[in-house]
Design an enzyme around this catalytic site. Structure first.
Site, PDB file in Angstrom:
ATOM      1  N   ARG A 134     -10.010  37.385  14.091  1.00 15.74           N
ATOM      2  CA  ARG A 134      -9.465  36.136  13.545  1.00 15.74           C
ATOM      3  C   ARG A 134      -8.017  36.338  13.175  1.00 15.74           C
ATOM      4  O   ARG A 134      -7.691  37.247  12.425  1.00 15.74           O
ATOM      5  CB  ARG A 134     -10.263  35.767  12.290  1.00 15.74           C
ATOM      6  CG  ARG A 134     -11.059  34.537  12.440  1.00 15.74           C
ATOM      7  CD  ARG A 134     -11.857  34.168  11.255  1.00 15.74           C
ATOM      8  NE  ARG A 134     -11.470  34.647   9.945  1.00 15.74           N
ATOM      9  CZ  ARG A 134     -11.903  34.094   8.823  1.00 15.74           C
ATOM     10  NH1 ARG A 134     -12.691  33.036   8.878  1.00 15.74           N
ATOM     11  NH2 ARG A 134     -11.572  34.573   7.657  1.00 15.74           N
TER      12      ARG A 134
ATOM     13  N   THR B  33      -3.695  31.640  11.280  1.00 15.00           N
ATOM     14  CA  THR B  33      -4.299  30.391  11.789  1.00 15.00           C
ATOM     15  C   THR B  33      -5.813  30.354  11.578  1.00 15.00           C
ATOM     16  O   THR B  33      -6.425  29.302  11.681  1.00 15.00           O
ATOM     17  CB  THR B  33      -4.041  30.251  13.305  1.00 15.00           C
ATOM     18  OG1 THR B  33      -4.735  31.325  13.969  1.00 15.00           O
ATOM     19  CG2 THR B  33      -2.564  30.322  13.644  1.00 15.00           C
TER      20      THR B  33
ATOM     21  N   ASP C  58     -14.997  41.460   3.909  1.00 14.80           N
ATOM     22  CA  ASP C  58     -14.731  41.588   5.338  1.00 14.80           C
ATOM     23  C   ASP C  58     -15.777  42.527   5.961  1.00 14.80           C
ATOM     24  O   ASP C  58     -15.800  43.730   5.684  1.00 14.80           O
ATOM     25  CB  ASP C  58     -13.320  42.152   5.564  1.00 14.80           C
ATOM     26  CG  ASP C  58     -12.927  42.113   7.033  1.00 14.80           C
ATOM     27  OD1 ASP C  58     -11.904  41.506   7.362  1.00 14.80           O
ATOM     28  OD2 ASP C  58     -13.668  42.692   7.867  1.00 14.80           O
TER      29      ASP C  58
ATOM     30  N   ASP D 101     -14.503  45.587   8.066  1.00 14.22           N
ATOM     31  CA  ASP D 101     -13.932  46.650   7.216  1.00 14.22           C
ATOM     32  C   ASP D 101     -15.020  47.404   6.459  1.00 14.22           C
ATOM     33  O   ASP D 101     -14.935  48.613   6.280  1.00 14.22           O
ATOM     34  CB  ASP D 101     -12.930  46.049   6.221  1.00 14.22           C
ATOM     35  CG  ASP D 101     -11.607  45.706   6.888  1.00 14.22           C
ATOM     36  OD1 ASP D 101     -11.311  46.294   7.950  1.00 14.22           O
ATOM     37  OD2 ASP D 101     -10.883  44.840   6.356  1.00 14.22           O
TER      38      ASP D 101
HETATM   39  C1  PRP Z   1     -15.077  38.301  11.409  1.00 17.21           C
HETATM   40  C2  PRP Z   1     -16.557  38.169  11.737  1.00 17.21           C
HETATM   41  C3  PRP Z   1     -16.572  37.084  12.770  1.00 17.21           C
HETATM   42  C4  PRP Z   1     -15.460  36.186  12.302  1.00 17.21           C
HETATM   43  C5  PRP Z   1     -16.062  35.012  11.594  1.00 17.21           C
HETATM   44  O1  PRP Z   1     -14.434  39.053  12.364  1.00 17.21           O
HETATM   45  O2  PRP Z   1     -17.137  39.370  12.164  1.00 17.21           O
HETATM   46  O3  PRP Z   1     -16.345  37.543  14.083  1.00 17.21           O
HETATM   47  O4  PRP Z   1     -14.649  36.953  11.394  1.00 17.21           O
HETATM   48  O5  PRP Z   1     -15.110  34.081  11.245  1.00 17.21           O
HETATM   49  P1  PRP Z   1     -15.056  32.628  11.891  1.00 17.21           P
HETATM   50  O6  PRP Z   1     -16.433  32.071  11.857  1.00 17.21           O
HETATM   51  O7  PRP Z   1     -14.103  31.916  10.968  1.00 17.21           O
HETATM   52  O8  PRP Z   1     -14.522  32.738  13.283  1.00 17.21           O
HETATM   53  P2  PRP Z   1     -12.927  39.586  12.123  1.00 17.21           P
HETATM   54  O9  PRP Z   1     -11.926  38.605  12.594  1.00 17.21           O
HETATM   55  O10 PRP Z   1     -12.784  40.021  10.697  1.00 17.21           O
HETATM   56  O11 PRP Z   1     -12.846  40.813  13.127  1.00 17.21           O
HETATM   57  P3  PRP Z   1     -13.491  42.266  13.005  1.00 17.21           P
HETATM   58  O12 PRP Z   1     -14.983  42.094  13.245  1.00 17.21           O
HETATM   59  O13 PRP Z   1     -12.830  43.022  14.094  1.00 17.21           O
HETATM   60  O14 PRP Z   1     -13.207  42.818  11.637  1.00 17.21           O
HETATM   61  N1  URA Z   2     -15.119  37.347   8.300  1.00 14.21           N
HETATM   62  C1  URA Z   2     -15.642  38.217   7.405  1.00 14.21           C
HETATM   63  O1  URA Z   2     -15.800  39.414   7.708  1.00 14.21           O
HETATM   64  N2  URA Z   2     -15.974  37.750   6.194  1.00 14.21           N
HETATM   65  C2  URA Z   2     -15.844  36.459   5.843  1.00 14.21           C
HETATM   66  O2  URA Z   2     -16.198  36.090   4.708  1.00 14.21           O
HETATM   67  C3  URA Z   2     -15.287  35.574   6.781  1.00 14.21           C
HETATM   68  C4  URA Z   2     -14.942  36.047   8.008  1.00 14.21           C
END
Ligand code: PRP
Ligand code: URA
Length: 209
Positions: free
Chosen positions: A104, A108, A200, A203
């Site tokens: 994400r 944005t 997160d 993380d």
């Molecule tokens: C997180 C999560 C989803 C997304 C959800 O990923 O694992 O993929 O955010 O958010 P949304 O419903 O608003 O799209 P992140 O962008 O943190 O990536 P990562 O898994 O690489 O940490």
């Molecule tokens: N992605 C995450 O990992 N946590 C949230 O709460 C939203 C998006």
């Protein structure tokens, strides 16, 4: 909302409580995420159709059913979706696994796609997308669209925590995609994080913060 299943069980609440705790470390977080993944997948297979077979037990012959595991594929959304894979593979060990890479954008909040690799015969399989968090629903919407473009007809989405905003966004566009979540939380904050959520997920699974 139709086509949404929320696991409603004291064991899930218990495991989620530990998972959400900010003091829970990486090792325990990973273990719990996989355990919850197993329960989610078990629930998602409730409508699975079985092939008839005859089995001989040491005592008698019976007509029973077996699952054709070749009809399934898991597709984790990287990174955090990887935190579920061991748990769901416990349930369907012979399923194939594809990967969709997305993150994400911090400003944005829209998903940025960086990787897509799925089994060659993906259109013949029921696909179970894995991602612990369904927040705005942007990542889920893009992942579903990419799989539909490949000809996939039956898609399910497994997540640990979902926000009402994301559930509404996904079910509005794809009412045919059944979403299984361990819990539906309250709302999104100004940074589009789920409240109360667990922070997160990527993380916490990989220990990157
Ligand atoms: C997180 C999560 C989803 C997304 C959800 O990923 O694992 O993929 O955010 O958010 P949304 O419903 O608003 O799209 P992140 O962008 O943190 O990536 P990562 O898994 O690489 O940490
Ligand atoms: N992605 C995450 O990992 N946590 C949230 O709460 C939203 C998006």
């Amino acid at each position: 909302m139709k086509n949404i299943v929320e696991l409603n069980h004291p064991l899930i609440t218990h495991k989620l409580a530990i998972l959400r705790d900010k003091n829970t470390g990486t090792k325990e977080f990973r273990e719990l995420a996989n355990e919850i993944g197993t329960f989610l997948c078990y629930e998602a297979m409730k409508d699975a159709s079985l092939e008839e077979t005859i089995i001989e037990t040491p005592i008698a012959k019976i007509n029973t059913g077996i699952l054709n595991e070749d009809k399934y594929a898991f597709v984790p959304i990287l990174r955090a979706g990887m935190g579920f894979v061991d748990g769901v593979i416990n349930v369907i060990p012979n399923a194939k696994i594809g990967h969709i890479g997305m993150y994400r954008d911090e400003n944005t909040f829209k998903p940025v796609n960086y990787f897509f690799k799925v089994p060659k015969d993906i259109e013949k399989r029921e696909v179970i997308i894995l991602d612990p968090m369904l927040a705005t629903g942007g990542s889920a919407l893009d992942a579903i669209e990419l799989l539909k473009e490949k000809g996939v007809k039956k898609i399910k989405f497994l997540c640990m925590i979902a926000a009402p905003e994301g559930l509404e966004a996904v079910t509005k566009v794809y009412p045919d995609v059944k979403i299984y979540c361990a819990h539906i939380d309250d709302h999104l904050n100004e940074n589009k994080y789920i409240v109360p959520g667990l922070g997160d997920a990527g993380d916490r699974i990989f220990g990157t913060k």
